[in-house]
Design a protein around this motif. Structure first.
Motif, PDB file in Angstrom:
ATOM      1  N   ILE A   2      -4.489   7.131  -9.552  1.00 45.64           N
ATOM      2  CA  ILE A   2      -3.934   6.457  -8.369  1.00 45.64           C
ATOM      3  C   ILE A   2      -2.671   7.550  -7.896  1.00 45.64           C
ATOM      4  O   ILE A   2      -2.024   7.903  -8.718  1.00 45.64           O
ATOM      5  N   SER A   3      -2.861   7.776  -6.745  1.00 48.84           N
ATOM      6  CA  SER A   3      -1.679   8.637  -6.219  1.00 48.84           C
ATOM      7  C   SER A   3      -1.875   8.325  -4.829  1.00 48.84           C
ATOM      8  O   SER A   3      -2.597   8.545  -3.990  1.00 48.84           O
ATOM      9  N   GLN A   4      -0.509   8.282  -4.193  1.00 43.61           N
ATOM     10  CA  GLN A   4      -0.366   8.024  -2.737  1.00 43.61           C
ATOM     11  C   GLN A   4      -0.531   9.647  -2.218  1.00 43.61           C
ATOM     12  O   GLN A   4      -1.508   9.692  -1.366  1.00 43.61           O
ATOM     13  N   SER A   5       0.032  10.528  -2.574  1.00 47.63           N
ATOM     14  CA  SER A   5      -0.095  11.904  -2.035  1.00 47.63           C
ATOM     15  C   SER A   5      -1.205  12.692  -2.285  1.00 47.63           C
ATOM     16  O   SER A   5      -1.749  13.366  -1.533  1.00 47.63           O
ATOM     17  N   GLY A   6      -1.739  12.201  -3.442  1.00 48.83           N
ATOM     18  CA  GLY A   6      -2.992  13.080  -3.985  1.00 48.83           C
ATOM     19  C   GLY A   6      -2.653  14.558  -4.358  1.00 48.83           C
ATOM     20  O   GLY A   6      -3.468  15.011  -4.808  1.00 48.83           O
ATOM     21  N   GLU A   7      -1.278  14.843  -4.530  1.00 47.81           N
ATOM     22  CA  GLU A   7      -0.704  16.227  -4.897  1.00 47.81           C
ATOM     23  C   GLU A   7       0.166  16.181  -6.024  1.00 47.81           C
ATOM     24  O   GLU A   7       0.952  17.125  -6.221  1.00 47.81           O
ATOM     25  N   THR A   8       0.310  15.180  -6.640  1.00 48.70           N
ATOM     26  CA  THR A   8       1.260  15.052  -7.871  1.00 48.70           C
ATOM     27  C   THR A   8       0.649  15.995  -8.975  1.00 48.70           C
ATOM     28  O   THR A   8      -0.652  15.850  -9.532  1.00 48.70           O
ATOM     29  N   ALA A   9       1.339  16.873  -9.362  1.00 49.27           N
ATOM     30  CA  ALA A   9       1.009  17.835 -10.292  1.00 49.27           C
ATOM     31  C   ALA A   9       0.577  17.303 -11.428  1.00 49.27           C
ATOM     32  O   ALA A   9      -0.422  17.911 -11.901  1.00 49.27           O
ATOM     33  N   LEU A  49      12.119  -0.198 -10.376  1.00 53.51           N
ATOM     34  CA  LEU A  49      12.238   1.224 -10.079  1.00 53.51           C
ATOM     35  C   LEU A  49      12.802   1.334  -8.625  1.00 53.51           C
ATOM     36  O   LEU A  49      13.444   2.215  -8.191  1.00 53.51           O
ATOM     37  N   LYS A  50      12.243   0.308  -7.718  1.00 58.56           N
ATOM     38  CA  LYS A  50      12.674   0.421  -6.306  1.00 58.56           C
ATOM     39  C   LYS A  50      14.160   0.339  -6.238  1.00 58.56           C
ATOM     40  O   LYS A  50      14.809   1.053  -5.596  1.00 58.56           O
ATOM     41  N   LEU A  51      14.667  -0.626  -7.022  1.00 56.70           N
ATOM     42  CA  LEU A  51      16.106  -0.839  -6.709  1.00 56.70           C
ATOM     43  C   LEU A  51      16.786   0.307  -7.436  1.00 56.70           C
ATOM     44  O   LEU A  51      17.958   0.838  -6.681  1.00 56.70           O
ATOM     45  N   LYS A  52      16.515   0.955  -8.441  1.00 61.59           N
ATOM     46  CA  LYS A  52      17.132   2.216  -8.926  1.00 61.59           C
ATOM     47  C   LYS A  52      17.169   3.200  -7.895  1.00 61.59           C
ATOM     48  O   LYS A  52      18.093   3.920  -7.628  1.00 61.59           O
ATOM     49  N   GLU A  53      15.924   3.430  -7.469  1.00 55.79           N
ATOM     50  CA  GLU A  53      15.535   4.740  -6.394  1.00 55.79           C
ATOM     51  C   GLU A  53      16.409   4.380  -5.075  1.00 55.79           C
ATOM     52  O   GLU A  53      17.031   5.270  -4.552  1.00 55.79           O
ATOM     53  N   ILE A  54      16.584   3.062  -4.573  1.00 49.29           N
ATOM     54  CA  ILE A  54      17.119   2.784  -3.283  1.00 49.29           C
ATOM     55  C   ILE A  54      18.477   2.698  -3.254  1.00 49.29           C
ATOM     56  O   ILE A  54      19.328   3.021  -2.361  1.00 49.29           O
ATOM     57  N   GLY A  72       8.989   7.220   3.855  1.00 49.46           N
ATOM     58  CA  GLY A  72       9.915   6.687   3.212  1.00 49.46           C
ATOM     59  C   GLY A  72       9.760   7.370   1.728  1.00 49.46           C
ATOM     60  O   GLY A  72       8.216   7.114   1.344  1.00 49.46           O
ATOM     61  N   VAL A  73      10.545   7.873   0.839  1.00 49.75           N
ATOM     62  CA  VAL A  73      10.236   8.348  -0.483  1.00 49.75           C
ATOM     63  C   VAL A  73      10.046   7.292  -1.028  1.00 49.75           C
ATOM     64  O   VAL A  73       9.016   7.467  -2.146  1.00 49.75           O
ATOM     65  N   ALA A  74      10.542   6.127  -1.127  1.00 53.09           N
ATOM     66  CA  ALA A  74      10.069   5.110  -2.061  1.00 53.09           C
ATOM     67  C   ALA A  74       8.645   4.424  -1.671  1.00 53.09           C
ATOM     68  O   ALA A  74       8.545   4.278  -0.112  1.00 53.09           O
ATOM     69  N   SER A  75       7.717   4.384  -2.464  1.00 50.66           N
ATOM     70  CA  SER A  75       6.488   3.839  -2.146  1.00 50.66           C
ATOM     71  C   SER A  75       6.332   2.336  -1.988  1.00 50.66           C
ATOM     72  O   SER A  75       7.194   1.554  -2.629  1.00 50.66           O
ATOM     73  N   THR A  76       6.157   1.997  -0.747  1.00 52.09           N
ATOM     74  CA  THR A  76       6.043   0.375  -0.518  1.00 52.09           C
ATOM     75  C   THR A  76       4.667  -0.141  -0.100  1.00 52.09           C
ATOM     76  O   THR A  76       3.916  -0.467  -0.694  1.00 52.09           O
ATOM     77  N   ALA A 121      -1.491   7.893 -13.761  1.00 46.06           N
ATOM     78  CA  ALA A 121      -0.708   8.240 -12.650  1.00 46.06           C
ATOM     79  C   ALA A 121       0.693   8.223 -12.954  1.00 46.06           C
ATOM     80  O   ALA A 121       0.813   8.328 -14.347  1.00 46.06           O
ATOM     81  N   CYS A 122       1.603   8.549 -12.089  1.00 41.58           N
ATOM     82  CA  CYS A 122       2.980   8.561 -12.160  1.00 41.58           C
ATOM     83  C   CYS A 122       3.692   7.382 -11.217  1.00 41.58           C
ATOM     84  O   CYS A 122       3.215   7.075 -10.286  1.00 41.58           O
ATOM     85  N   GLY A 123       5.105   7.296 -11.607  1.00 43.21           N
ATOM     86  CA  GLY A 123       5.950   6.301 -10.833  1.00 43.21           C
ATOM     87  C   GLY A 123       5.235   4.881 -10.539  1.00 43.21           C
ATOM     88  O   GLY A 123       4.832   4.247 -11.368  1.00 43.21           O
ATOM     89  N   THR A 124       5.217   4.668  -9.088  1.00 42.66           N
ATOM     90  CA  THR A 124       4.760   3.421  -8.539  1.00 42.66           C
ATOM     91  C   THR A 124       3.452   3.317  -8.759  1.00 42.66           C
ATOM     92  O   THR A 124       2.973   2.337  -8.957  1.00 42.66           O
ATOM     93  N   SER A 125       2.764   4.469  -8.710  1.00 42.12           N
ATOM     94  CA  SER A 125       1.063   4.639  -8.767  1.00 42.12           C
ATOM     95  C   SER A 125       0.676   3.912 -10.490  1.00 42.12           C
ATOM     96  O   SER A 125      -0.135   3.281 -10.442  1.00 42.12           O
ATOM     97  N   TRP A 126       1.547   4.355 -10.899  1.00 44.40           N
ATOM     98  CA  TRP A 126       1.335   3.795 -12.522  1.00 44.40           C
ATOM     99  C   TRP A 126       1.593   2.285 -12.785  1.00 44.40           C
ATOM    100  O   TRP A 126       0.606   1.581 -13.494  1.00 44.40           O
TER     101      TRP A 126
HETATM  102  O1  M6R Z   1       2.046  10.429  -4.686  1.00 47.64           O
HETATM  103  P1  M6R Z   1       2.042   9.749  -6.238  1.00 47.64           P
HETATM  104  O2  M6R Z   1       1.574   8.501  -6.032  1.00 47.64           O
HETATM  105  O3  M6R Z   1       1.088  10.319  -7.092  1.00 47.64           O
HETATM  106  O4  M6R Z   1       3.530   9.662  -6.579  1.00 47.64           O
HETATM  107  C1  M6R Z   1       3.823   9.287  -7.634  1.00 47.64           C
HETATM  108  C2  M6R Z   1       5.263   8.915  -7.768  1.00 47.64           C
HETATM  109  O5  M6R Z   1       5.866  10.305  -7.862  1.00 47.64           O
HETATM  110  C3  M6R Z   1       5.818   7.990  -6.880  1.00 47.64           C
HETATM  111  O6  M6R Z   1       5.344   6.819  -6.933  1.00 47.64           O
HETATM  112  C4  M6R Z   1       7.247   7.625  -7.003  1.00 47.64           C
HETATM  113  O7  M6R Z   1       7.608   7.035  -8.181  1.00 47.64           O
HETATM  114  C5  M6R Z   1       8.047   6.899  -5.707  1.00 47.64           C
HETATM  115  N1  M6R Z   1       9.283   7.526  -5.750  1.00 47.64           N
HETATM  116  C6  M6R Z   1       8.258   5.587  -6.092  1.00 47.64           C
HETATM  117  O8  M6R Z   1       8.908   4.771  -5.109  1.00 47.64           O
END
Ligand code: M6R
Length: 366
Positions: A104-111, A242-247, A155-159, A57-62
């Motif tokens: 693990i991915s919210q969007s299912g489209e992370t390259a 991560l959330k604090l940095k982003e927001i 919201g761009v931030a994953s919650t 995964a990446c980011g929050t999903s990681w």
């Molecule tokens: O859609 P994904 O879950 O694959 O995205 C992974 C990251 O790009 C995503 O979690 C990103 O870190 C968010 N901006 C976190 O809030």
């Protein structure tokens, strides 16, 4: 469309009692003590026999993957590795036939995640997708999996997607653990009942919004922040940072609390807020002593603690008190005050919380 909230981020934070329930609905039956996840039933045998699980995964999903590592190893006794998709895809990773990959991915489209799992699939791994967007690329590549059912996240931030991932991963982990008989029927039922209590406990945490806002006011001019947690809460410290940095664009780092002595403690002075995730678990006494060490160096301590904790409030400068839960379930609750804290700090600093600078909701290029 923001449902009366000022921002999508706040709306999505407040939706969590419902979105977590949507993830559990039809799958968890706490009265009977059963879990049915239709997307994994056909692969239950293969999954249960896996020698190894690799989470990608990446980011929050990681971060959700890191929580899952602790939960799966504890309950299923299968070794787990958690990989950043971008690293995994460019290495020459060792994948054996029958290894289980959880993407693990919210969007299912992370390259990076897409390419990483395609590569693992070619090498004979079984791909399980924990995805929010129905019909997305990762869900189509996966042979098995579970949707998080968190609904659209704007919201761009994953919650809410993060807590949905945790809920789905917990269901999958407990289901496999019971199938492998690595937890007793009694413990399984206990975890089922604890999981069913989560939406109600999230409601209670959201009632703390005003007091969290006050703490946020006191932190808004900080230039840095440190987030510390141990065990299941170490990834929650990473996610809080991560959330604090982003927001808010405040520089923040998350660490396992015991690692502070190996470097980060050098940063501590009266200007550094240190946010502890210190709910009751087997590490509690240890994290309280870490807190005392920060106080001894005049750091500003903010602690997320449980009701009934009478020791921590005497040490910390501010506390956020939330309902107690089994330590395996607790991370899903403990992240919520950190989401609210970031939101209010971001607002107090005049930031665009729904669309932070330089970020995209879905990273479809590497
Ligand atoms: O859609 P994904 O879950 O694959 O995205 C992974 C990251 O790009 C995503 O979690 C990103 O870190 C968010 N901006 C976190 O809030």
């Amino acid at each position: 469309e923001k449902g009366g909230y000022d921002h999508f981020m706040l709306k999505e934070i407040f939706e969590q009692p419902k979105t977590i329930l949507d993830c559990l609905r039809g799958r968890l039956n706490a009265e009977k003590g059963t879990i049915q996840v239709s997307g994994i039933e056909n692969y239950l045998e293969e999954i249960s026999r896996a020698n190894r699980i690799i989470i990608i995964a990446c980011g929050t999903s990681w971060h959700a993957g890191l929580v899952a590592e602790y939960i799966i190893e504890e309950t299923c006794r299968i070794p787990v590795e958690v990989e950043y998709a971008s690293e995994f895809r460019y290495r020459n990773p060792i994948v054996h036939n029958g290894d289980m990959i959880i993407a693990i991915s919210q969007s299912g489209e992370t390259a990076d995640t897409i390419v990483a799992i395609e590569k693992a699939k070619e090498q004979g791994a079984i791909i399980m997708g924990i995805v929010n967007v129905v019909g997305s690329s990762i869900s189509r590549i996966s042979q098995t999996g579970a949707y998080t059912h968190s609904g659209p996240e704007i919201g761009v931030a994953s919650t809410k997607a993060f807590t949905g991932q945790l809920a789905a991963l917990m269901l999958v982990a407990f289901k496999i653990a019971r199938h492998r008989q690595t937890i007793t029927e009694e413990r399984f039922k206990e975890l089922c009942s604890e999981l069913a209590l989560v939406p109600g406990k999230v409601e209670k945490i959201l009632e703390q919004n005003e007091s969290i806002k006050k703490i946020a006011e006191s932190l808004k001019d900080s230039s840095d922040a440190l987030f510390l947690g141990r065990g299941y809460n170490f990834p929650i410290a990473l996610e809080g940072a991560l959330k604090l940095k982003e927001i808010s664009y405040i520089h923040a780092e998350g660490y396992p609390a015991a690692e502070m002595k190996h470097g980060p403690i050098a940063l501590v002075d009266e200007n550094l807020p240190v946010i502890f995730v210190a709910t009751k678990d087997v590490y509690h006494e240890k994290i309280v002593s870490n807190m005392q060490e920060i106080k001894a160096r005049k750091g500003q301590v903010i602690a997320v603690i449980n009701e009934g904790d009478l020791v921590t409030p005497a040490i910390a400068d501010s506390v956020i008190t939330i309902p107690e839960a089994d330590e395996i379930i607790a991370p899903i609750l403990n992240v919520i005050p950190l989401q609210l804290l970031s939101y209010h700090i971001g607002i107090a600093r005049g930031c665009n919380v729904d669309m932070p600078r330089n970020l995209a909701k879905s990273v479809t290029v590497e």
